[in-house]
Design an enzyme around this catalytic site. Structure first.
Site, PDB file in Angstrom:
ATOM      1  N   CYS A   1     -27.104  48.888  39.978  1.00 52.04           N
ATOM      2  CA  CYS A   1     -26.606  47.922  39.164  1.00 52.04           C
ATOM      3  C   CYS A   1     -27.018  47.295  38.448  1.00 52.04           C
ATOM      4  CB  CYS A   1     -25.488  47.058  39.832  1.00 52.04           C
ATOM      5  SG  CYS A   1     -23.977  46.219  39.248  1.00 52.04           S
TER       6      CYS A   1
ATOM      7  N   HIS B   1     -22.508  48.427  43.678  1.00 52.90           N
ATOM      8  CA  HIS B   1     -23.306  48.529  44.774  1.00 52.90           C
ATOM      9  C   HIS B   1     -22.812  49.516  46.540  1.00 52.90           C
ATOM     10  CE1 HIS B   1     -25.178  44.753  43.347  1.00 52.90           C
ATOM     11  NE2 HIS B   1     -24.826  44.823  42.771  1.00 52.90           N
TER      12      HIS B   1
ATOM     13  N   GLU C   1     -24.883  49.667  48.666  1.00 51.67           N
ATOM     14  CA  GLU C   1     -25.455  49.256  49.780  1.00 51.67           C
ATOM     15  C   GLU C   1     -24.103  48.322  50.623  1.00 51.67           C
ATOM     16  OE1 GLU C   1     -25.934  48.917  47.479  1.00 51.67           O
ATOM     17  OE2 GLU C   1     -25.891  46.395  47.353  1.00 51.67           O
TER      18      GLU C   1
END
Ligand code: GLN
Length: 189
Positions: free
Chosen positions: A80, A173, A175
């Site tokens: 991002c 994202h 994560e």
């Protein structure tokens, strides 16, 4: 052992650290120029606010050394805002307005989804992985890739990831989804 430097000046770095540690990697937080000498062999640039991160990288004297490390072949994952830092150019900006690093030959458009779709979750095939969950938060899109840059996947016709050798940039994202596959891929390059 893999020792991953995670840029930790702003944004969603803790979640990256947790993913990487769960996969057995050692993590070192990069907060100031001195941290760049801590002997890491991979780099993660997290999501957050790219304008703030860019400014801090330059003010803290970290941008040039990081750029050299990436150019020398250190594997890097930019997610991002982290992708925006890597991108050679931001759409609408003059090419002289370089991003802080500018090592990945792509053009990105910031905040490419309308207000209502500013944040959403979806799943798509990506970089040879089936049905990867993806979380988008005020995400950019990759509007153009240069020669030799591989497109890793698309969502609704928008490019959501690209790779050039040691550099992987994604607009989402990974994560935040609980699926470790993209971090595994990153640790394997
Ligand atoms: N919109 C942010 C930017 O342009 C990126 C958002 C994110 O990293 N989740 O910097």
């Amino acid at each position: 052992m893999e020792k991953v430097g995670v840029l930790a000046v702003q944004g969603a770095f803790i979640e990256h650290e947790q993913c990487l540690e769960a996969l057995g990697a050692q993590v070192v937080e990069l907060r100031e120029a001195a941290d760049l000498r801590s002997g890491f062999n991979r780099l993660v640039l997290p999501g957050g606010e790219s304008t703030v991160q860019s400014k801090l990288l330059i003010e803290l004297g970290m941008a040039e050394r990081l750029r050299e490390m990436i150019t020398a072949g250190m594997p890097v994952l930019g997610t991002c805002a982290g992708l925006i830092l890597l991108a050679k150019q931001i759409m609408g900006k003059r090419s002289v307005d370089r991003t802080a690093l500018g090592t990945l030959d792509v053009i990105v458009e910031r905040n490419a989804y309308g207000r209502q779709l500013g944040s959403f979750n979806t799943r798509a095939d990506f970089a040879g992985m089936d049905d990867l969950p993806m979380t988008f938060i005020r995400a950019p899109r990759i509007s153009e890739v240069g020669p030799g840059v591989e497109i890793l996947g698309r969502v609704d016709d928008k490019i959501v990831g690209a790779r050039a050798g040691n550099q992987i940039g994604v607009t989402f994202h990974p994560e935040l989804t609980g699926d470790p596959r993209l971090h595994e891929l990153f640790l394997s390059i």
